[in-house]
Design a protein around this motif. Structure first.
Motif, short mmCIF file in Angstrom:
data_model
loop_
_atom_site.label_atom_id
_atom_site.label_comp_id
_atom_site.label_asym_id
_atom_site.label_seq_id
_atom_site.Cartn_x
_atom_site.Cartn_y
_atom_site.Cartn_z
N LYS A 26 -7.35 10.23 -3.08
CA LYS A 26 -6.40 11.49 -3.00
C LYS A 26 -5.49 11.40 -1.77
O LYS A 26 -4.17 11.44 -1.75
CB LYS A 26 -7.26 12.61 -2.80
N ALA A 27 -6.33 10.66 -0.69
CA ALA A 27 -5.22 10.45 0.69
C ALA A 27 -4.47 9.12 0.24
O ALA A 27 -3.32 9.24 0.82
CB ALA A 27 -6.37 10.15 1.69
N LYS A 28 -5.18 8.23 -0.30
CA LYS A 28 -4.13 7.28 -0.64
C LYS A 28 -2.98 7.50 -1.23
O LYS A 28 -1.84 7.07 -1.33
CB LYS A 28 -4.88 5.92 -1.35
N ARG A 29 -3.19 8.26 -2.66
CA ARG A 29 -1.88 8.75 -3.17
C ARG A 29 -0.72 9.42 -2.29
O ARG A 29 0.37 9.19 -2.46
CB ARG A 29 -2.19 9.64 -4.62
N MET A 30 -1.21 10.31 -1.52
CA MET A 30 -0.43 11.30 -0.85
C MET A 30 0.26 10.25 0.07
O MET A 30 1.49 10.55 0.46
CB MET A 30 -1.02 12.30 -0.09
N ALA A 31 -0.51 9.47 0.94
CA ALA A 31 0.08 8.60 1.88
C ALA A 31 1.01 7.51 1.30
O ALA A 31 2.08 7.20 1.95
CB ALA A 31 -0.98 7.85 2.65
N ALA A 32 0.94 6.92 -0.07
CA ALA A 32 1.72 6.21 -0.57
C ALA A 32 3.30 6.91 -0.82
O ALA A 32 4.24 6.51 -0.51
CB ALA A 32 1.22 5.74 -1.78
N ASN A 33 3.10 8.09 -1.27
CA ASN A 33 4.28 8.92 -1.57
C ASN A 33 5.02 9.29 -0.37
O ASN A 33 6.23 9.26 -0.51
CB ASN A 33 3.82 10.31 -2.18
N ILE A 34 4.43 9.51 0.89
CA ILE A 34 5.27 9.62 2.16
C ILE A 34 5.23 8.49 2.81
O ILE A 34 5.79 8.56 4.17
CB ILE A 34 4.61 10.82 2.87
N HIS A 35 4.90 7.36 2.51
CA HIS A 35 5.03 6.05 3.17
C HIS A 35 4.48 6.02 4.45
O HIS A 35 4.88 5.64 5.54
CB HIS A 35 6.52 5.69 3.24
N TYR A 36 3.18 6.54 4.36
CA TYR A 36 2.34 6.41 5.72
C TYR A 36 1.53 5.44 5.71
O TYR A 36 0.23 5.51 5.36
CB TYR A 36 1.69 8.12 5.92
N GLN A 37 1.74 4.47 6.33
CA GLN A 37 0.94 3.08 6.13
C GLN A 37 -0.28 3.24 6.90
O GLN A 37 -1.42 2.70 6.27
CB GLN A 37 1.48 2.01 6.79
N GLU A 38 -0.50 3.99 7.94
CA GLU A 38 -1.88 3.84 8.88
C GLU A 38 -2.64 4.82 7.88
O GLU A 38 -3.99 4.46 7.96
CB GLU A 38 -1.56 4.53 10.16
N GLY A 39 -2.17 5.97 7.29
CA GLY A 39 -3.10 6.71 6.45
C GLY A 39 -3.41 6.21 5.24
O GLY A 39 -4.66 6.34 5.07
N GLN A 40 -2.45 5.20 4.64
CA GLN A 40 -3.11 4.61 3.50
C GLN A 40 -4.01 3.54 3.80
O GLN A 40 -5.09 3.20 3.11
CB GLN A 40 -1.84 3.82 2.91
N THR A 41 -4.04 2.80 4.92
CA THR A 41 -5.12 1.93 5.24
C THR A 41 -6.21 2.50 5.57
O THR A 41 -7.53 2.08 5.02
CB THR A 41 -4.70 1.24 6.72
N GLU A 42 -6.47 3.71 6.19
CA GLU A 42 -7.64 4.27 6.21
C GLU A 42 -8.21 4.82 4.99
O GLU A 42 -9.53 4.77 4.93
CB GLU A 42 -7.56 5.38 7.56
N ALA A 43 -7.38 5.34 4.09
CA ALA A 43 -8.03 5.67 2.85
C ALA A 43 -8.42 4.51 2.00
O ALA A 43 -9.73 4.69 1.35
CB ALA A 43 -6.73 6.35 2.11
#
Length: 560
Positions: A26-43
């Motif tokens: 869920k975090a990865k999908r949301m981080a990808a949508n807003i282009h938040y790379q650090e959040g996507q890495t942690e997810a």
């Protein structure tokens, strides 16, 4: 919101793999949508740990390896240390490369020296002395002291209890069991007080070790560990504990206990298989969710274009499922510690059932792809041709012509892929059966003591049912048991081929022969009698030739 979801996923790391995976995706999908790379890495880090917990070791290691340079780019020292610790844990459960595990833990310790807030280093030092059996007592005490000091500084009860358990093991290894046992029981009560299931199970296993010569008492503590694992929802722990309990019950020679444990083990493995299938479905679904969102956002008024988009999406989903399943089958490696008649056959039967399910699903998908999707694409093509004939608009004719071309390509791809899947499924059956035989022989005939020659004619097993395959495995196991116990052989050969509508199995060794075996143990022919009974149940024949140069067993089973 992404950070909150990642924190939730992190909290579920040691509690529930499915919840850990859910919040990570869920975090990865949301981080990808807003282009938040650090959040996507942690997810993705959370997802990697969930994959490890569900037994997908290769996928977990691959993802962790990709995350390491990203954390290095952010200069996030604590997360780098965590990746090294996670990789060491995956290696320990999956591949068990001791040198690589110690190298990863050493990197974690060296990297962690740069940390200002070093709470994670208590775990790093503890893992290092716990995984390194070559350390001297002084070295163990040194790393244990560093881990304990950090845990005290941060009031980390979990690590404090873990280190005390390590101290109790050290006392036991030094022959001070009378001091270690009361400490282990006290630590069990402490683990119960803090509500940590992993620590409770560790303490119970430590106590069990003190009662190796009293299997009835050891079994009582294993049952307690099993109850803790059940409450925590850890199926991996349940299966591991039940296997240990089965081994202990075998020492007691208590048939009632063996049957009870075997039934519980079968139920636990069935539940684990069902959960694995659901987890795998979620893994495929969530990985494709970004593509699905893009497709849904590209709305078009033309009905024919919608049908084409939906068809392409279906092909992508089926292809992704096929590739992941193929990869899992290729990279799966079963590890069995010793030849255990009951547990080994259970694992083999379930593995064969899994391959059968994959095979049937692959053939069904190939058939559905050929009958359903190909037919739909052909119908679309016909409608496009009709629209092209009926219209006088030049531009529209050109667009319809382009759509016809794309449709023809999609039709050809779908048809070819369905044929490929359908024919490939038959080949997997023989390959999976050969792997089961290799698994059986590798577990009981180590390469250091035996030279093995296994040859299986692929075409000979076509159409051979599951019951016959399992019977063949049981026959091979009986023969190997005789070889291990009595033959004193160095070379063992197994051959399966087809001859005049009969399936032929030969098992040979260069041991001492049956006459000398009988003189050693009058019961040595029981295994041969068991083989004859199994072959007779399949309407087959058994021939046994034996002399001082070895023994050859030939089994002939009608393929009809």
């Amino acid at each position: 919101m992404v950070n909150s979801l990642n924190r939730l996923g992190t909290l579920y790391r040691s509690r529930n793999a499915d919840s850990c995976f859910y919040y990570g995706m869920k975090a990865k999908r949301m981080a990808a949508n807003i282009h938040y790379q650090e959040g996507q890495t942690e997810a993705e880090h959370i997802i990697a740990f969930a994959l490890f917990k569900r037994g997908l070791y290769a996928q977990s290691l691959e993802l962790l390896g990709k995350l390491l340079p990203q954390y290095q780019q952010y200069n996030d020292i604590e997360k780098i240390v965590r990746v090294y610790l996670d990789m060491a844990e995956v290696e320990n459960k999956g591949i068990s490369d001791r040198t690589k595990i110690l190298s990863l833990l050493q990197k974690a310790i060296q990297t962690g020296k740069k940390l200002k807030k070093d709470s994670i280093m208590s775990e790093a030092y503890a893992n290092y002395y716990n995984r390194n059996s070559s350390l001297s007592n002084d070295s163990v005490n040194y790393y244990m002291g560093k881990s304990r000091a950090i845990a005290n500084r941060y009031k980390d009860e979990r690590m404090l209890i873990f280190n005390q358990l390590g101290q109790a093991r050290l006392l036991d290894s030094n022959g001070l069991s009378q001091q270690a046992l009361p400490r282990a029981r006290y630590l069990l009560s402490e683990a119960q007080r803090v509500g940590n299931a992993n620590l409770q199970i560790n303490a119970l296993f430590l106590i069990t070790g003190f009662y190796e010569n009293k299997p009835r008492v050891a079994l009582k503590y294993l049952y307690q560990a099993y109850e803790v694992a059940q409450k925590s929802g850890s199926l991996n722990f349940e299966i591991y504990i039940l296997n240990c309990a089965l081994e202990t019950a075998n020492k007691l020679d208590d048939k009632d206990e063996i049957i009870k444990i075997y039934v519980e083990l079968e139920k636990a493995m069935a539940v684990d298989w069902e959960k694995s299938k659901k987890f795998f479905g979620d893994y495929v679904k969530y990985n494709d969710i970004q593509n699905d969102n893009k497709l849904l956002s590209e709305k078009n008024a033309q009905r024919t274009l919608w049908l084409l988009v939906i068809s392409i999406s279906s092909i992508l989903i089926v292809l992704t499922t096929y590739l992941i399943m193929l990869r899992l089958n290729r990279k799966a490696k079963a590890r069995i510690e010793s030849l255990n008649n009951v547990a080994n056959l259970q694992i083999i039967a379930m593995e064969e059932a899994k391959h059968q399910a994959v095979r049937e699903e692959q053939q069904r998908l190939g058939q559905d792809l050929h009958d359903g999707l190909s037919s739909s694409i052909a119908a679309i093509k016909h409608q496009l041709e009709t629209l092209s004939i009926d219209t006088n608009d030049v531009d529209l004719k050109k667009k319809l012509s382009e759509l016809q071309t794309d449709t023809e390509h999609a039709y050809a791809a779908a048809r070819n892929k369905s044929h490929e899947w359908f024919s490939a499924a038959d080949k997997q059956q023989e390959q999976s059966f050969e792997k089961q035989i290799i698994l059986l022989t590798d577990s009981s005939l180590p390469d250091s003591r035996y030279n093995k020659a296994i040859h299986i004619d692929d075409s000979s097993l076509t159409g051979v049912g599951m019951d016959t395959r399992i019977a063949l495995l049981r026959i091979i196991q009986e023969a190997i048991t005789n070889i291990i116990k009595h033959a004193k052989a160095k070379n063992v050969g197994i051959l399966i081929y087809e001859e005049e509508d009969n399936l032929i199995l030969t098992i040979n060794d260069d041991g001492i022969g049956l006459d000398e075996k009988k003189s050693v143990n009058g019961k040595s022919t029981m295994g041969l009698q068991s083989i004859r009974r199994r072959v007779q149940s399949l309407n087959g024949e058994t021939k046994i030739h034996s002399d001082s140069k070895g023994t050859e067993i030939t089994v002939s089973i009608p393929l009809a």
